[in-house]
Design a protein around this motif. Structure first.
Motif, PDB file in Angstrom:
ATOM      1  N   TYR A 568     -35.253 115.482 -51.936  1.00 15.56           N
ATOM      2  CA  TYR A 568     -34.611 116.505 -51.119  1.00 15.56           C
ATOM      3  C   TYR A 568     -33.331 117.028 -51.776  1.00 15.56           C
ATOM      4  CZ  TYR A 568     -37.920 115.462 -47.404  1.00 15.56           C
ATOM      5  OH  TYR A 568     -39.069 115.308 -46.679  1.00 15.56           O
ATOM      6  N   CYS A 573     -32.473 120.620 -50.265  1.00 13.73           N
ATOM      7  CA  CYS A 573     -32.513 120.305 -48.822  1.00 13.73           C
ATOM      8  C   CYS A 573     -31.524 119.179 -48.559  1.00 13.73           C
ATOM      9  CB  CYS A 573     -33.923 119.913 -48.406  1.00 13.73           C
ATOM     10  SG  CYS A 573     -35.174 121.143 -48.808  1.00 13.73           S
ATOM     11  N   ASP A 576     -31.750 117.042 -45.346  1.00 11.03           N
ATOM     12  CA  ASP A 576     -32.842 116.066 -45.377  1.00 11.03           C
ATOM     13  C   ASP A 576     -32.490 114.902 -46.295  1.00 11.03           C
ATOM     14  OD1 ASP A 576     -34.566 117.464 -43.633  1.00 11.03           O
ATOM     15  OD2 ASP A 576     -35.172 118.786 -45.257  1.00 11.03           O
TER      16      ASP A 576
END
Length: 886
Positions: A568, A573, A576
Motif C-alpha cells: 500500500y 495508499c 491503507d
C-alpha cells in the motif's frame, strides 16, 4: 554317633536358612540394581549352592545390570545349568546395551543348544532385527512364533507392531492389529505410537477413539504418544487430550508433565506449560530440560537460563539434551560468552564427546564466533561424529565464506564412511548460491544425480534456489518440472528469486502453478507475492492477495503484514498502509521501514520523520535501510542540515557503517541544496571508489544550479566509469541548453549519436481489471491507440481553452510520452472517482508532470505515478511533490 548325627542336622538346617536368605536378598538387590547383592555370590559358592538355577539367574541379572554384559556373559558360561530365563537374560542385556549383532548370534547359539525361546526372548530378538534393519530375519521370527503358537501373545503382538512400524510398513502393522483383535492397553498404545511415528497424526487420534469405544483404558504412555500427535495437529487437539486425561482421573506424573510441557511450548503457550509443571512437586532431568527447551523455542532466553539455574539449585543433574538446549539459546542470542560458559559446564559434566552436545557446540561456535577454527576444534573432539556433526561443520564453513573448505570437508565426510543427507547437500548448495559459484554447483548437481538424493525434495528445492539466484531460470524450471511432487518451499524460493531479478509479473504467475499443484499459499510465499505486486504496482492483485490472507489466517504473520504495508505504501495508499501497520501486534524493523518508506515516497516528510521517532521510542533499533529512507526523505524535503545530522548519527550513535548508497544520498542532499563544493568533498574523502551513479547524482545537481565546470568534470569521470551510459551526455547537453550554449549542447548530442548511444525508451504500465497494460513512448500498437490519442488531443484542447501554459505542450516527443498514454488509457477505462495507478521505469519529465496536474484539475480523479521509490500523487491540480523534483 548321636552327636555327629545331630551336628549334621544342625548344619543342614543352617544351610537351608542361608539358602532361603540368599533367595530373598538376591531378588531384592536385582530389582533395585544394588551392587551390594554381588557379595552373596561368595557364600553361595561356599555353601555349594552354585547349581541352584533360581539363585544363578538372579545373580546373572544383577551382574548384567551393575557390571555390564561382558561379566554377565562370563558368569553365564560357568553356570552348570541354564534355562530359558538364563539365555533370555543375556540376550536382553545385549539388546539393552545396543549390541544387536551379538544378540542375534547369541540367539542362534540358544537355538543350537536346544533351548526353546519364550515370548520375552523373541521380543528382544525382534528389537535387534529392527535396530539392524534385518527385515527378513524378523519375518522368520514371526513365522517361528506362529508355528510355536505365539501369534496371539500380547507381548509379541506389540513387538511385531513395533517391528513393522520401524520398517515403515504401517499398513501391514495395522492389518496385523486388526487380525489379532482383543488387544490390551500395551497393544493399542503401540499401534497409536506406530501411526505417530509414521506421521499419520489424525489416524493416531482416531485409533484412540476406537480404543475408548472398545473399553480398553489408556495409560500414561498412550497419552504421551497422543500429545506428540497433537503437537502437529494443533493446540485445540492438545487441550482436548489434556481434558481427557483429567476426566479419566489419570495421575499426573513426571512423564505426563513432560509431554504436556512440550506440547504447550510448541504452541507458544509457555504460561500453560509452567502451570502444568508446577501442579506437582515432582521434577526430573527430562522435565527440567523440556521447560528450558520450551523457553528457548519461544525466544524467552533469560527465562531459559533462569530455569537452568533453578534446576541446579534443586540438585537435578543436567543431561546432554539440557546442554544442547542451552547451547541453542546462546546460538540464537549470538552470545559467545554464554556459549563458552555452557561449554565449560559440559566439560565438567564429562559430556564433551557426546555427539548431541558436540553438534550443538559446533553450531554455537559457527553462529557466535568469527573464528571458524573454534567450531573445527570442537568437531575434532567428537568421538563418533554423525551426519549432523558433519553437516553443521560444512554449513558453518559455507556461512563464513569458506566454500572450498566446505567442499573439502564434504569429501572427507564421505571418505570417513558417513553418508551425506539432503541437508548436507542443501547446505553446500546454499553456500555456493551466496558466493555465486556456478561450476561448483554444477559439479555437486552431477554428484546428487548419481545418488538417490537427487529425488529428495530438500535437495531439489536448494538447486532451484541456486539456479534462480544465479539468474538461470531455465535451469530452475527444468528442476521444477522433473520433480515428482512440489511443495510451498519450491514455489516460494522460485517466486522470491524471480522477484529479485525484477520479473515481478512472472513471480505472480507462480500463484497459478501453486493452484494447479494443489499447494496452499503459506506466509512465506504470500510475502513474496505481495512484494511482487508492490514492485509491479498492481494494486488490484495486491488487494486480492490481501483478501486471501485475511480468509486464510495468514494476516497474523508479521512477514505478510509487512508485505501489505509495503504494497500500500508503494501504491500511494498511505491510509491503507497505516491501517495494515496498526494491525501488527509487535512491529519489527521491516514494519517500521515500510511505513517510513510509504510516508516519505508520498511526500509526507514530517510524518515519515515522526514515524522514525516513534520507532526509537518503541525500542526498535534502526538499520542501514532505515537511514537510506531517512536520507531520501530529507533529500525530497530539502532538509539539508537534518540529512547531515542523520548521516553523522549512523556511526556515532548506532554504530552503523555507511555504505556507498548512503554517500550517494548525502551527495544528492548537498547538491540539491546548492552546496556543490561540500558534495564534491564527500566524493573525494569517502572510503569507497566513486562509481557512475554518484557522479551522475552530482551532475544532476550541477545542471540544477548551472555549474558547468563541475558538471563537465563529473561527466568526464562518469563516462570513464561507464562509457555506455547516455544519461551523462543528455544531462550535460541539457545543461548547455539551459545556459544558452546551444552549440555545445548539439555537439554533445552529436557525440552521443556517433557512439550509437540511446536513452532507454520510456515505459509506463497500468493495471485495469487485473490486466497489466504496458505503454512505450510513441507506440502505436495498442488496440485502443486511436482512442488514446483522441483523448490526449481532447485534453490538449481543454488546456488551450483554459489558457493553461506548460512547457512543450504538443511539441516534439513529449506528446507521445508513455505516462501520457497511460493516463489517457486510464481515463478511458476506469470509472469516475477510481484512482489511476501508473508505474514508470524512469523519471517523469516536467512536461508530463504539468500535463497530469492539469488533468486532475479538470477531472475529479486521483492519479498516482511511481518512479523508482518516489510517488507523485496528483489530485485537484496539485502534486504531492509540490514541484520539488524540478
Amino acid at each position: 554317633m548321636l552327636c555327629k548325627t545331630g551336628s549334621r542336622i544342625i548344619k543342614g538346617n543352617e544351610g537351608t536358612r542361608l539358602e532361603e536368605t540368599c533367595s530373598r536378598v538376591l531378588p531384592f538387590c536385582n530389582s533395585n540394581s544394588l551392587k551390594e547383592g554381588i557379595s552373596v555370590h561368595c557364600p553361595i559358592i561356599k555353601l555349594g549352592l552354585q547349581d541352584r538355577l533360581y539363585l544363578n539367574n538372579n545373580l546373572l541379572s544383577l551382574y548384567a545390570k551393575c557390571f555390564g554384559v561382558d561379566k554377565a556373559r562370563h558368569f553365564f558360561d560357568e553356570m552348570p545349568y541354564k534355562d530359558v530365563v538364563s539365555w533370555t537374560g543375556i540376550l536382553s542385556a545385549y539388546v539393552q546395551r545396543g549390541n544387536h549383532d551379538c544378540a542375534l548370534e547369541f540367539f542362534d547359539s540358544m537355538l543350537i543348544s536346544g533351548q526353546r525361546p519364550n515370548e520375552f526372548t523373541l521380543s528382544s530378538v525382534l528389537r535387534s532385527c529392527s535396530a539392524l534393519g534385518e527385515f527378513e530375519y524378523g519375518t522368520c521370527i514371526q513365522a517361528y512364533m506362529i508355528k510355536q503358537g505365539f501369534d496371539q501373545n500380547p507381548i509379541l503382538v506389540s513387538g511385531l507392531l513395533d517391528f513393522y512400524s520401524k520398517f515403515n510398513f504401517i499398513g501391514e502393522a495395522y492389518k496385523l492389529f486388526i487380525y489379532v483383535g482383543n488387544h490390551d492397553t500395551v497393544s493399542w498404545t503401540m499401534m497409536i505410537s506406530s501411526f505417530v511415528q509414521a506421521q499419520r497424526w489424525s489416524k493416531a487420534l482416531q485409533l484412540y477413539v476406537d480404543m475408548i469405544e472398545a473399553g480398553v483404558p489408556p495409560n500414561e504412555f498412550t497419552f504421551v504418544k497422543l500429545l506428540g500427535a497433537c503437537s502437529v495437529l494443533g493446540l485445540k487437539y492438545g487441550k482436548l487430550v489434556h481434558a481427557h486425561m483429567l476426566l479419566r482421573g489419570l495421575k499426573l506424573n513426571v512423564v505426563l508433565k513432560t509431554a504436556l510441557v512440550d506440547m504447550y511450548a510448541r504452541f507458544q503457550r509457555m504460561e500453560d506449560a509452567i502451570k502444568v509443571s508446577n501442579l506437582t512437586s515432582e521434577y526430573d532431568t527430562l522435565l527440567c530440560t523440556a521447560v528450558i527447551s520450551g523457553f528457548a523455542q519461544n525466544f524467552m532466553f533469560r527465562k531459559a537460563i533462569a530455569a537452568f539455574r533453578e534446576m541446579r539449585i534443586s540438585g537435578i543433574l543436567p543431561n546432554n539434551f539440557t546442554f544442547s538446549s542451552l547451547l541453542s539459546v546462546s546460538s540464537l542470542m549470538l552470545s559467545l560468552e554464554l556459549g563458552e560458559q555452557i561449554h565449560s559446564r559440559v566439560v565438567v559434566a564429562g559430556l564433551e564427546d557426546d555427539v548431541n552436545v558436540g553438534n550443538a557446540l559446533v553450531t554455537m561456535y559457527v553462529k557466535c564466533s568469527d573464528k571458524i577454527k573454534d567450531a573445527l576444534r570442537v568437531f575434532r573432539g567428537i568421538s563418533l561424529p554423525n551426519v549432523i556433526s558433519w553437516t553443521s561443520l560444512i554449513a558453518g564453513f559455507g556461512e563464513h565464506g569458506f566454500q572450498q573448505d566446505a567442499l573439502h570437508f564434504f569429501v572427507e565426510m564421505r571418505v570417513s564412511g558417513v553418508q551425506p543427507n539432503s541437508f548436507t547437500i542443501s547446505s553446500i548448495i546454499g553456500s555456493f548460491n551466496a558466493a555465486k559459484l556456478l561450476p561448483q554447483t554444477l559439479m555437486l548437481h552431477g554428484h546428487v544425480i548419481k545418488t538417490n538424493l537427487y529425488k529428495d525434495i530438500v535437495v531439489q528445492n536448494a538447486l532451484i534456489d541456486v539456479y534462480a539466484g544465479l539468474g538461470m531460470l531455465d535451469y530452475a524450471w527444468q528442476v521444477v518440472h522433473m520433480m515428482s511432487h512440489r511443495d510451498a518451499i519450491t514455489y516460494t524460493s522460485l517466486a522470491s528469486r524471480v522477484n529479485q531479478l525484477g520479473h515481478h509479473e512472472l513471480a505472480l504467475h507462480i500463484i497459478t502453478d501453486m493452484y494447479n499443484d494443489d499447494i496452499k499459499i503459506d506466509a512465506f510465499s504470500m510475502a513474496s507475492f505481495l512484494s511482487a505486486s508492490a514492485d509491479l504496482g498492481t494494486l488490484v492483485t495486491g488487494k486480492q492477495l490481501h483478501s486471501h490472507s485475511v480468509k486464510s489466517g495468514l494476516g497474523r504473520w508479521v512477514s505478510v503484514a509487512n508485505g501489505l504495508v509495503d504494497l500500500y505504501g508503494k501504491c500511494g495508499c498511505i491510509c491503507d498502509a497505516q491501517r495494515a501497520f496498526g494491525e501488527i501486534t509487535v512491529p519489527d524493523i521491516f514494519s517500521w521501514n515500510g511505513l517510513i518508506s510509504g510516508l516519505a515516497s508520498i511526500g509526507s516528510i514530517s510524518s515519515a520523520l515522526s514515524a522514525f521517532d516513534d520507532m526509537r521510542l518503541a525500542g526498535v533499533r534502526p538499520d542501514s535501510v532505515t537511514f537510506l529512507l531517512l536520507l531520501s526523505a530529507c533529500n525530497n524535503g530539502k532538509l539539508v542540515d537534518l540529512g547531515l545530522e542523520y548521516f553523522q548519527s549512523m556511526r556515532e550513535v548506532y554504530d552503523i557503517v555507511p555504505q556507498l548508497d548512503h554517500y550517494v544520498y548525502l551527495v544528492d542532499i548537498l547538491g540539491r541544496g546548492g552546496r556543490l563544493e561540500e558534495a564534491m568533498e564527500v566524493i573525494q574523502t569517502m572510503p569507497f571508489r566513486a562509481d557512475a551513479s554518484i557522479c551522475k547524482t552530482l551532475l544532476r545537481a550541477c545542471k540544477a544550479h548551472r555549474n558547468i565546470p563541475l558538471a563537465e568534470d563529473m561527466a568526464r569521470r562518469g563516462l570513464e566509469l561507464d562509457p555506455s551510459d547516455p544519461a551523462f551526455y543528455i544531462l550535460l547537453a541539457n545543461l548547455y541548453d539551459d545556459s544558452g550554449r546551444h552549440d555545445f549542447g548539439e555537439k554533445t548530442r552529436k557525440l552521443m549519436r556517433e557512439k550509437q548511444l540511446r536513452k532507454n525508451p520510456s515505459q509506463s504500465w497500468v493495471q485495469i481489471r487485473s490486466k497489466v497494460h504496458l505503454f512505450v513512448a510513441g507506440e502505436r500498437s495498442h488496440p485502443q491507440i486511436n482512442e488514446i490519442y483522441e483523448k490526449i488531443e481532447s485534453i490538449d484542447a481543454e488546456i488551450k481553452n483554459h489558457r493553461y501554459l506548460y512547457q512543450g505542450m504538443g511539441i516534439g516527443d513529449s506528446y507521445y510520452h508513455s505516462e501520457k498514454l497511460a493516463v489517457a488509457f486510464g481515463l478511458l477505462n476506469t470509472p469516475s472517482k477510481i484512482p489511476i495507478h501508473i508505474i514508470k521505469n524512469n523519471s517523469i519529465c516536467r512536461n508530463c508532470h504539468d500535463f497530469i496536474t492539469f488533468v486532475t484539475d479538470l477531472v475529479d480523479k486521483e492519479i498516482i505515478v511511481r518512479e523508482g521509490n518516489r510517488l507523485h500523487s496528483f489530485r485537484k491540480g496539485q502534486c504531492s511533490c509540490r514541484g520539488c523534483q524540478f
